[in-house]
Design an enzyme around this catalytic site. Structure first.
Site, PDB file in Angstrom:
ATOM      1  N   ARG A 173       0.849  -1.180   0.000  1.00 32.15           N
ATOM      2  CA  ARG A 173       0.000   0.000   0.000  1.00 32.15           C
ATOM      3  C   ARG A 173       0.888   1.233   0.000  1.00 32.15           C
ATOM      4  O   ARG A 173       2.028   1.207   0.453  1.00 32.15           O
ATOM      5  CB  ARG A 173      -0.956   0.013   1.191  1.00 32.15           C
ATOM      6  CG  ARG A 173      -0.305  -0.332   2.478  1.00 32.15           C
ATOM      7  CD  ARG A 173      -1.262  -0.509   3.609  1.00 32.15           C
ATOM      8  NE  ARG A 173      -0.515  -0.034   4.793  1.00 32.15           N
ATOM      9  CZ  ARG A 173      -0.771   1.054   5.454  1.00 32.15           C
ATOM     10  NH1 ARG A 173      -1.802   1.802   5.117  1.00 32.15           N
ATOM     11  NH2 ARG A 173      -0.044   1.420   6.462  1.00 32.15           N
ATOM     12  N   ARG A 177      -3.107  10.482   2.591  1.00 35.55           N
ATOM     13  CA  ARG A 177      -4.078  10.921   3.596  1.00 35.55           C
ATOM     14  C   ARG A 177      -4.753  12.174   3.086  1.00 35.55           C
ATOM     15  O   ARG A 177      -4.074  13.125   2.693  1.00 35.55           O
ATOM     16  CB  ARG A 177      -3.368  11.269   4.897  1.00 35.55           C
ATOM     17  CG  ARG A 177      -2.646  10.097   5.511  1.00 35.55           C
ATOM     18  CD  ARG A 177      -1.880  10.563   6.735  1.00 35.55           C
ATOM     19  NE  ARG A 177      -1.132   9.465   7.319  1.00 35.55           N
ATOM     20  CZ  ARG A 177      -0.160   9.615   8.191  1.00 35.55           C
ATOM     21  NH1 ARG A 177       0.202  10.833   8.603  1.00 35.55           N
ATOM     22  NH2 ARG A 177       0.471   8.577   8.679  1.00 35.55           N
ATOM     23  N   ARG A 251      19.280  -6.065   2.024  1.00 35.84           N
ATOM     24  CA  ARG A 251      19.708  -4.726   1.632  1.00 35.84           C
ATOM     25  C   ARG A 251      20.542  -4.181   2.786  1.00 35.84           C
ATOM     26  O   ARG A 251      20.270  -4.456   3.955  1.00 35.84           O
ATOM     27  CB  ARG A 251      18.508  -3.792   1.395  1.00 35.84           C
ATOM     28  CG  ARG A 251      17.592  -4.202   0.274  1.00 35.84           C
ATOM     29  CD  ARG A 251      18.204  -4.105  -1.091  1.00 35.84           C
ATOM     30  NE  ARG A 251      18.731  -2.779  -1.350  1.00 35.84           N
ATOM     31  CZ  ARG A 251      19.615  -2.513  -2.309  1.00 35.84           C
ATOM     32  NH1 ARG A 251      20.080  -3.487  -3.092  1.00 35.84           N
ATOM     33  NH2 ARG A 251      20.033  -1.279  -2.502  1.00 35.84           N
ATOM     34  N   ARG A 282      18.366   9.666   2.583  1.00 37.19           N
ATOM     35  CA  ARG A 282      17.857  10.453   3.709  1.00 37.19           C
ATOM     36  C   ARG A 282      19.025  11.146   4.406  1.00 37.19           C
ATOM     37  O   ARG A 282      20.165  10.684   4.334  1.00 37.19           O
ATOM     38  CB  ARG A 282      17.211   9.572   4.775  1.00 37.19           C
ATOM     39  CG  ARG A 282      16.295   8.526   4.303  1.00 37.19           C
ATOM     40  CD  ARG A 282      15.503   7.964   5.453  1.00 37.19           C
ATOM     41  NE  ARG A 282      16.058   6.730   5.988  1.00 37.19           N
ATOM     42  CZ  ARG A 282      15.493   6.009   6.950  1.00 37.19           C
ATOM     43  NH1 ARG A 282      14.368   6.432   7.501  1.00 37.19           N
ATOM     44  NH2 ARG A 282      16.028   4.894   7.369  1.00 37.19           N
ATOM     45  N   GLU A 307      22.389   8.898   4.531  1.00 33.13           N
ATOM     46  CA  GLU A 307      22.183   7.453   4.403  1.00 33.13           C
ATOM     47  C   GLU A 307      22.125   7.055   2.935  1.00 33.13           C
ATOM     48  O   GLU A 307      21.357   7.634   2.163  1.00 33.13           O
ATOM     49  CB  GLU A 307      20.875   7.104   5.115  1.00 33.13           C
ATOM     50  CG  GLU A 307      20.534   5.634   5.072  1.00 33.13           C
ATOM     51  CD  GLU A 307      19.200   5.340   5.749  1.00 33.13           C
ATOM     52  OE1 GLU A 307      18.989   5.745   6.905  1.00 33.13           O
ATOM     53  OE2 GLU A 307      18.361   4.723   5.086  1.00 33.13           O
ATOM     54  N   TYR A 355      11.753  -8.112   8.617  1.00 33.17           N
ATOM     55  CA  TYR A 355      11.930  -6.764   9.141  1.00 33.17           C
ATOM     56  C   TYR A 355      10.961  -6.616  10.311  1.00 33.17           C
ATOM     57  O   TYR A 355       9.743  -6.775  10.142  1.00 33.17           O
ATOM     58  CB  TYR A 355      11.642  -5.662   8.094  1.00 33.17           C
ATOM     59  CG  TYR A 355      11.749  -4.322   8.791  1.00 33.17           C
ATOM     60  CD1 TYR A 355      12.980  -3.729   8.973  1.00 33.17           C
ATOM     61  CD2 TYR A 355      10.631  -3.723   9.378  1.00 33.17           C
ATOM     62  CE1 TYR A 355      13.102  -2.556   9.707  1.00 33.17           C
ATOM     63  CE2 TYR A 355      10.748  -2.555  10.107  1.00 33.17           C
ATOM     64  CZ  TYR A 355      11.991  -1.980  10.268  1.00 33.17           C
ATOM     65  OH  TYR A 355      12.120  -0.841  11.014  1.00 33.17           O
ATOM     66  N   ASP A 357       9.965  -3.962  13.571  1.00 34.29           N
ATOM     67  CA  ASP A 357      10.229  -2.799  14.400  1.00 34.29           C
ATOM     68  C   ASP A 357      10.603  -3.291  15.793  1.00 34.29           C
ATOM     69  O   ASP A 357      10.385  -4.463  16.128  1.00 34.29           O
ATOM     70  CB  ASP A 357       8.989  -1.900  14.439  1.00 34.29           C
ATOM     71  CG  ASP A 357       8.934  -0.970  13.230  1.00 34.29           C
ATOM     72  OD1 ASP A 357      10.011  -0.590  12.723  1.00 34.29           O
ATOM     73  OD2 ASP A 357       7.820  -0.627  12.790  1.00 34.29           O
TER      74      ASP A 357
HETATM   75  C1  LIG Z   1      17.881   1.383   9.313  1.00 38.84           C
HETATM   76  C2  LIG Z   1      16.918   0.854  10.334  1.00 38.84           C
HETATM   77  C3  LIG Z   1      16.118   1.735  11.041  1.00 38.84           C
HETATM   78  C4  LIG Z   1      15.215   1.249  11.984  1.00 38.84           C
HETATM   79  N1  LIG Z   1      14.413   2.129  12.646  1.00 38.84           N
HETATM   80  C5  LIG Z   1      13.501   1.677  13.515  1.00 38.84           C
HETATM   81  C6  LIG Z   1      12.602   2.578  14.164  1.00 38.84           C
HETATM   82  O1  LIG Z   1      12.623   3.798  13.947  1.00 38.84           O
HETATM   83  N2  LIG Z   1      11.682   2.065  15.027  1.00 38.84           N
HETATM   84  C7  LIG Z   1      11.614   0.714  15.298  1.00 38.84           C
HETATM   85  O2  LIG Z   1      10.765   0.308  16.106  1.00 38.84           O
HETATM   86  N3  LIG Z   1      12.476  -0.155  14.709  1.00 38.84           N
HETATM   87  C8  LIG Z   1      13.402   0.282  13.832  1.00 38.84           C
HETATM   88  N4  LIG Z   1      14.267  -0.603  13.235  1.00 38.84           N
HETATM   89  C9  LIG Z   1      14.214  -2.033  13.601  1.00 38.84           C
HETATM   90  C10 LIG Z   1      15.138  -2.397  14.796  1.00 38.84           C
HETATM   91  O3  LIG Z   1      16.478  -2.082  14.476  1.00 38.84           O
HETATM   92  C11 LIG Z   1      14.986  -3.892  15.100  1.00 38.84           C
HETATM   93  O4  LIG Z   1      13.656  -4.158  15.480  1.00 38.84           O
HETATM   94  C12 LIG Z   1      15.882  -4.409  16.210  1.00 38.84           C
HETATM   95  O5  LIG Z   1      17.224  -4.113  15.963  1.00 38.84           O
HETATM   96  C13 LIG Z   1      15.722  -5.918  16.356  1.00 38.84           C
HETATM   97  O6  LIG Z   1      16.579  -6.396  17.368  1.00 38.84           O
HETATM   98  P1  LIG Z   1      17.297  -7.805  17.222  1.00 38.84           P
HETATM   99  O7  LIG Z   1      17.850  -8.134  18.560  1.00 38.84           O
HETATM  100  O8  LIG Z   1      16.368  -8.784  16.609  1.00 38.84           O
HETATM  101  O9  LIG Z   1      18.457  -7.612  16.143  1.00 38.84           O
HETATM  102  P2  LIG Z   1      19.778  -6.745  16.167  1.00 38.84           P
HETATM  103  O10 LIG Z   1      19.545  -5.441  16.823  1.00 38.84           O
HETATM  104  O11 LIG Z   1      20.300  -6.747  14.781  1.00 38.84           O
HETATM  105  O12 LIG Z   1      20.787  -7.579  17.108  1.00 38.84           O
HETATM  106  C14 LIG Z   1      21.422  -8.759  16.681  1.00 38.84           C
HETATM  107  C15 LIG Z   1      22.804  -8.792  17.321  1.00 38.84           C
HETATM  108  O13 LIG Z   1      23.382 -10.089  17.106  1.00 38.84           O
HETATM  109  C16 LIG Z   1      24.763  -9.944  16.891  1.00 38.84           C
HETATM  110  N5  LIG Z   1      25.247 -11.112  16.149  1.00 38.84           N
HETATM  111  C17 LIG Z   1      24.750 -11.575  14.981  1.00 38.84           C
HETATM  112  N6  LIG Z   1      25.446 -12.681  14.593  1.00 38.84           N
HETATM  113  C18 LIG Z   1      26.380 -12.899  15.539  1.00 38.84           C
HETATM  114  C19 LIG Z   1      27.393 -13.904  15.694  1.00 38.84           C
HETATM  115  N7  LIG Z   1      27.538 -14.911  14.812  1.00 38.84           N
HETATM  116  N8  LIG Z   1      28.197 -13.822  16.783  1.00 38.84           N
HETATM  117  C20 LIG Z   1      28.034 -12.828  17.698  1.00 38.84           C
HETATM  118  N9  LIG Z   1      27.092 -11.860  17.591  1.00 38.84           N
HETATM  119  C21 LIG Z   1      26.269 -11.912  16.525  1.00 38.84           C
HETATM  120  C22 LIG Z   1      24.862  -8.660  16.093  1.00 38.84           C
HETATM  121  O14 LIG Z   1      26.160  -8.106  16.208  1.00 38.84           O
HETATM  122  C23 LIG Z   1      23.772  -7.788  16.719  1.00 38.84           C
HETATM  123  O15 LIG Z   1      24.307  -6.945  17.724  1.00 38.84           O
HETATM  124  C24 LIG Z   1      15.131  -0.153  12.256  1.00 38.84           C
HETATM  125  C25 LIG Z   1      15.949  -1.034  11.533  1.00 38.84           C
HETATM  126  C26 LIG Z   1      16.800  -0.544  10.563  1.00 38.84           C
HETATM  127  C27 LIG Z   1      17.611  -1.516   9.758  1.00 38.84           C
END
Ligand SMILES: Cc1cc2nc3c(=O)[nH]c(=O)nc-3n(C[C@H](O)[C@H](O)[C@H](O)COP(=O)(O)OP(=O)(O)OC[C@H]3O[C@@H](n4cnc5c(N)ncnc54)[C@H](O)[C@@H]3O)c2cc1C
Length: 379
Positions: A173, A177, A251, A282, A307, A355, A357
């Site tokens: 979508r 608005r 990506r 951005r 970015e 993906y 949040d």
């Molecule tokens: C550009 C961007 C902007 C975003 N903006 C928002 C926002 O405005 N609002 C929002 O709600 N969410 C946002 N998000 C989403 C948010 O970043 C994620 O929801 C969040 O990071 C998820 O947490 P996670 O623990 O699953 O993963 P991650 O934060 O990626 O943590 C995974 C960790 O595992 C570690 N790891 C991976 N493999 C290994 C390995 N083999 N050995 C040791 N360590 C390892 C990594 O180093 C990392 O630190 C955004 C995401 C992106 C990409």
């Protein structure tokens, strides 16, 4: 049974916090990065005291009350409401497209119902009933002129492909608005942590039952683990299995940081750049996330980050999964492989190849704790 959690992002940190505080379990959290917080990591810029989100802007927003109550135990939030603007052909417009965007773009006032009827007319001019690609899909949703101004160049930069060559499913979508509502998110709870993201993670992991080891990859410790260690892994699934079925596509982003000698660079936290000939997508200006922090706000300098979107290659940070048919089928193979090992739990946005949040990552971690981890410990 000992537990090792691979990854100190939100997903891993929630599991560690719950295991240590609810189950009294000893856990080791490792992360290959030199900091906790995963992609939500933030730190203060030394020159200006401005808190910078090191992996791109992070705004907390949720409609999930359980998640909101949980996260507020580690920090209060400042109530920041996100608004995004886009620079297009030398003028700034509100994004997502709202009544103000439509009026400014077409250069005349319209009431909400006039704008709706007008855009339906714009959409009808292209006669697209079955969109065959992203471009056609976008035109069928908002009409060609708005598509060419706000979507075409931005999408081309984001995906490094002509939108005509991209599948239609990428956009389900493209809301417009017919009101002046400029809030980016509709969730009732929004904000940025008053003490910073880094403090949230410090507080979550501050428990004597949690041992933290940074700059430690899973690969560097896996051979030393005993067979009954519970491994909770939030990294890339294909990497975990040495890419045996092939590589999942992502990506990635490149961020170009600058401390600029002005109090306010762009007047807002995020400015999109819609034009194809501007190479970045951005610019983030971080001081705007904390209007309540007087000293950084009034600093005569500001921190910005341009970015750039780019294709992921092994070793890059994986940001957005490419959830097309091929990749989803490949992911299912890794998931099936992981399921064969009863002492392995795959999680987090990387492990789930989704993906998410922050609130979704936290909600999923809380559910995984309740459904898959607590029962193993008899709770
Ligand atoms: C550009 C961007 C902007 C975003 N903006 C928002 C926002 O405005 N609002 C929002 O709600 N969410 C946002 N998000 C989403 C948010 O970043 C994620 O929801 C969040 O990071 C998820 O947490 P996670 O623990 O699953 O993963 P991650 O934060 O990626 O943590 C995974 C960790 O595992 C570690 N790891 C991976 N493999 C290994 C390995 N083999 N050995 C040791 N360590 C390892 C990594 O180093 C990392 O630190 C955004 C995401 C992106 C990409």
């Amino acid at each position: 049974m000992h537990t090792i959690i691979v990854g100190a992002g939100f997903w891993g940190a929630v599991i560690a916090e719950r295991m240590a505080s609810v189950l009294d379990a000893e856990v080791t959290v490792i992360d290959e990065r030199p900091h906790i917080g995963g992609n939500c990591h933030s730190s203060l810029d030394e020159e200006t005291g401005i808190e910078c989100h090191r992996y791109g802007s992070h705004i907390f927003h949720t409609s999930n009350e359980e998640v909101w109550n949980y996260i507020n135990r580690f920090s209060a939030f400042n109530g920041y409401q996100h608004k995004v603007f886009t620079m297009c052909r030398g003028k700034v417009y509100t994004m997502p497209i709202n009544l103000s965007t439509i009026e400014n773009f077409y250069g005349r006032h319209m009431t909400p119902s006039e704008a709706e009827a007008f855009l339906q007319g714009e959409i009808a001019r292209d006669h697209i009933d079955n969109p065959a690609n992203l471009e056609e899909k976008a035109i069928s949703l908002i009409g060609r002129p708005l598509y060419e101004a706000f979507i075409q160049g931005y999408t081309q930069k984001q995906w490094e492909h002509d939108p005509k060559l991209l599948p239609a499913y990428i956009i389900t979508r493209l809301p417009f608005r017919t009101s002046y509502n400029a809030n980016y998110f509709a969730d009732p709870w929004q904000g940025v942590p008053v003490d910073g993201y880094f403090k949230i993670f410090e507080r979550m992991l501050d428990n004597p039952r949690i041992t933290l080891r940074l700059e430690t990859s899973f690969e560097s410790v896996r051979d030393s683990l005993s067979a009954d260690t519970l491994v909770i892994y939030t990294g890339l699934p294909d990497r975990l299995f040495d890419y045996r079925f092939g590589e999942l596509e992502w990506r990635s982003l490149r961020c170009e940081w600058e401390v600029v000698p002005v109090r306010d660079w762009q007047g807002t936290a995020v400015m999109n750049y819609a034009d194809k000939d501007v190479p970045y997508t951005r610019i983030h200006e971080f001081k705007h996330y904390h209007p309540e922090r007087t000293r950084p706000m009034l600093s005569p300098r500001s921190v910005i980050c341009r970015e750039y979107s780019r294709t992921w290659h092994r070793g890059d940070e994986a940001y957005y999964p490419v959830n097309d048919e091929r990749n989803n089928a490949l992911y299912a193979k890794y998931q099936a492989e992981a399921a064969k090992n009863p002492n392995l739990i795959l999680g987090g946005r990387l492990g789930a190849y989704r993906y998410w949040d922050m609130d979704k990552a936290i909600a999923d971690a809380l559910a995984t704790f309740r459904e898959k981890i607590a029962p193993r410990f008899g709770k």
